[in-house]
Design a protein around this motif. Structure first.
Motif, PDB file in Angstrom:
ATOM      1  N   MET A 126     -16.570   5.121  -3.807  1.00 42.95           N
ATOM      2  CA  MET A 126     -16.445   4.594  -2.370  1.00 42.95           C
ATOM      3  C   MET A 126     -14.756   4.776  -2.304  1.00 42.95           C
ATOM      4  O   MET A 126     -13.923   4.223  -3.115  1.00 42.95           O
ATOM      5  N   LYS A 127     -14.306   4.849  -1.168  1.00 46.77           N
ATOM      6  CA  LYS A 127     -12.778   4.841  -0.860  1.00 46.77           C
ATOM      7  C   LYS A 127     -12.314   3.624  -0.338  1.00 46.77           C
ATOM      8  O   LYS A 127     -12.955   2.626   0.089  1.00 46.77           O
ATOM      9  N   LEU A 128     -11.008   3.288  -0.949  1.00 41.40           N
ATOM     10  CA  LEU A 128     -10.394   2.232  -0.524  1.00 41.40           C
ATOM     11  C   LEU A 128      -9.568   2.429   0.795  1.00 41.40           C
ATOM     12  O   LEU A 128      -9.255   3.412   1.300  1.00 41.40           O
ATOM     13  N   THR A 129      -9.454   1.129   1.453  1.00 43.40           N
ATOM     14  CA  THR A 129      -8.726   1.327   2.541  1.00 43.40           C
ATOM     15  C   THR A 129      -7.213   0.445   2.478  1.00 43.40           C
ATOM     16  O   THR A 129      -7.287  -0.353   1.862  1.00 43.40           O
ATOM     17  N   ARG A 130      -6.290   0.753   3.142  1.00 50.45           N
ATOM     18  CA  ARG A 130      -4.882   0.264   3.034  1.00 50.45           C
ATOM     19  C   ARG A 130      -4.781  -0.596   4.210  1.00 50.45           C
ATOM     20  O   ARG A 130      -5.340  -0.652   5.186  1.00 50.45           O
ATOM     21  N   HIS A 131      -4.048  -1.644   3.870  1.00 48.37           N
ATOM     22  CA  HIS A 131      -3.464  -2.475   5.009  1.00 48.37           C
ATOM     23  C   HIS A 131      -2.609  -1.813   5.719  1.00 48.37           C
ATOM     24  O   HIS A 131      -1.949  -0.919   5.505  1.00 48.37           O
ATOM     25  N   THR A 132      -2.667  -2.401   7.236  1.00 48.22           N
ATOM     26  CA  THR A 132      -1.994  -1.510   8.214  1.00 48.22           C
ATOM     27  C   THR A 132      -0.331  -2.111   8.423  1.00 48.22           C
ATOM     28  O   THR A 132       0.459  -1.373   8.990  1.00 48.22           O
ATOM     29  N   THR A 133      -0.102  -3.036   7.800  1.00 49.46           N
ATOM     30  CA  THR A 133       1.233  -3.834   7.644  1.00 49.46           C
ATOM     31  C   THR A 133       1.785  -3.308   6.314  1.00 49.46           C
ATOM     32  O   THR A 133       0.995  -3.911   5.465  1.00 49.46           O
ATOM     33  N   PRO A 134       2.951  -3.047   6.178  1.00 53.55           N
ATOM     34  CA  PRO A 134       3.701  -2.471   5.114  1.00 53.55           C
ATOM     35  C   PRO A 134       4.349  -3.597   4.410  1.00 53.55           C
ATOM     36  O   PRO A 134       4.755  -4.459   5.181  1.00 53.55           O
ATOM     37  N   LEU A 135       4.511  -3.354   3.016  1.00 53.72           N
ATOM     38  CA  LEU A 135       5.361  -4.347   2.398  1.00 53.72           C
ATOM     39  C   LEU A 135       6.862  -3.721   2.435  1.00 53.72           C
ATOM     40  O   LEU A 135       7.069  -2.490   1.952  1.00 53.72           O
ATOM     41  N   VAL A 136       7.695  -4.365   2.763  1.00 57.30           N
ATOM     42  CA  VAL A 136       9.094  -3.946   2.880  1.00 57.30           C
ATOM     43  C   VAL A 136      10.094  -4.725   2.238  1.00 57.30           C
ATOM     44  O   VAL A 136      10.093  -6.122   2.565  1.00 57.30           O
ATOM     45  N   ALA A 137      10.947  -4.383   1.229  1.00 59.55           N
ATOM     46  CA  ALA A 137      11.835  -5.193   0.421  1.00 59.55           C
ATOM     47  C   ALA A 137      12.970  -5.668   1.318  1.00 59.55           C
ATOM     48  O   ALA A 137      13.589  -4.559   2.110  1.00 59.55           O
ATOM     49  N   ASP A 138      13.312  -6.686   1.338  1.00 57.30           N
ATOM     50  CA  ASP A 138      14.351  -7.292   2.266  1.00 57.30           C
ATOM     51  C   ASP A 138      15.773  -7.112   1.215  1.00 57.30           C
ATOM     52  O   ASP A 138      16.013  -8.116   0.401  1.00 57.30           O
ATOM     53  N   VAL A 139      16.608  -6.260   1.297  1.00 58.96           N
ATOM     54  CA  VAL A 139      17.682  -6.164   0.411  1.00 58.96           C
ATOM     55  C   VAL A 139      18.927  -5.806   1.366  1.00 58.96           C
ATOM     56  O   VAL A 139      18.974  -5.283   2.407  1.00 58.96           O
ATOM     57  N   VAL A 140      20.294  -5.929   0.852  1.00 65.71           N
ATOM     58  CA  VAL A 140      21.438  -5.776   1.462  1.00 65.71           C
ATOM     59  C   VAL A 140      21.967  -4.240   0.953  1.00 65.71           C
ATOM     60  O   VAL A 140      21.869  -4.033  -0.158  1.00 65.71           O
ATOM     61  N   ILE A 141      22.244  -3.403   1.950  1.00 64.61           N
ATOM     62  CA  ILE A 141      22.411  -1.978   1.741  1.00 64.61           C
ATOM     63  C   ILE A 141      24.127  -2.002   1.638  1.00 64.61           C
ATOM     64  O   ILE A 141      24.857  -2.115   2.497  1.00 64.61           O
TER      65      ILE A 141
END
Length: 223
Positions: free
Chosen positions: A2-17
């Motif tokens: 069976m296929k998995l589904t992904r969350h619609t809200t992404p994980l985003v790393a909070d970093v200083v560029i």
């Protein structure tokens, strides 16, 4: 499958560029100001309420640990530096059963403190203290060689079948342990699929082949 589904809200790393990032990115056609987003898989809704072992398997960076957190929080056992490992269990019977369950069968090792163990022995000791209902275990067998991984997996499954401990979920990047763990379900973060009622015929352990004179001077694993 069976296929998995992904969350619609992404994980985003909070970093200083900073300037170092911009200079490192300069030779490539990539904008460092655009964040890297990752959409982790969701826990399947039809995972059974009661099972023995569930396994999340997949390569590094595919979201195994993030998905594992949906089943519970991994608790790394705490070890006192001045106490033998056998002294960290509630009862003598519990210590014997759990240490044998993970294949830590060398009795003199039981009187050693945790810091004096090898990496493979530490893995088994940590596993021995994680054998309770609802336990989640991350990076299973990642720091041990394959013979230790297979031996520990075989012992673990046998112990859980005897003891009746339920709902243990582990994550691993090694697929060779699946045949020995005989999990009730498997989530594959590489393919984005999962399988209920995972069943295969367990391979014979190499000692069984030695007894049958089918392997001499080498280890043979086969179904």
């Amino acid at each position: 499958l069976m296929k998995l589904t992904r969350h619609t809200t992404p994980l985003v790393a909070d970093v200083v560029i900073d300037d170092m990032v911009r200079e490192a990115f300069r030779p490539f056609d990539l904008d460092p100001d655009i964040p890297t987003e990752f959409f982790p898989f969701q826990k399947p809704s039809d995972i059974p309420d009661s099972f023995t072992i569930g396994v999340i398997v997949g390569g590094s960076g595919t979201g195994k640990s993030t998905l594992l957190n949906e089943f519970g929080q991994y608790l790394s056992p705490a070890w006192a530096s001045n106490l033998p490992i056998v002294s960290h269990f509630d009862t003598v019977e519990d210590a014997r059963e759990c240490l044998h369950a993970v294949g830590l069968n060398s009795i003199p090792i039981w009187r050693l403190p945790y810091y004096a163990l090898s990496n493979g022995q530490k893995f088994r000791a940590d596993l021995a203290r994680s054998l309770y209902d609802g336990s989640v275990i991350d990076e299973y067998t990642s720091v041990v060689d394959r013979s230790v991984a297979i031996s520990a997996s075989k012992s673990l499954r046998n112990h859980l079948d005897r003891s009746g401990v339920r709902n243990i979920v582990i994550s691993t990047c090694h697929r060779d342990v699946l045949d020995w763990l005989q999990p009730d379900w498997v989530i594959d973060t590489d393919s984005g699929e999962y399988m209920l009622d995972y069943t295969v015929s367990r391979p014979k352990w190499w000692m069984e082949y030695l007894k049958e004179d089918k392997s001499v001077g080498r280890i043979l694993l086969t179904r």
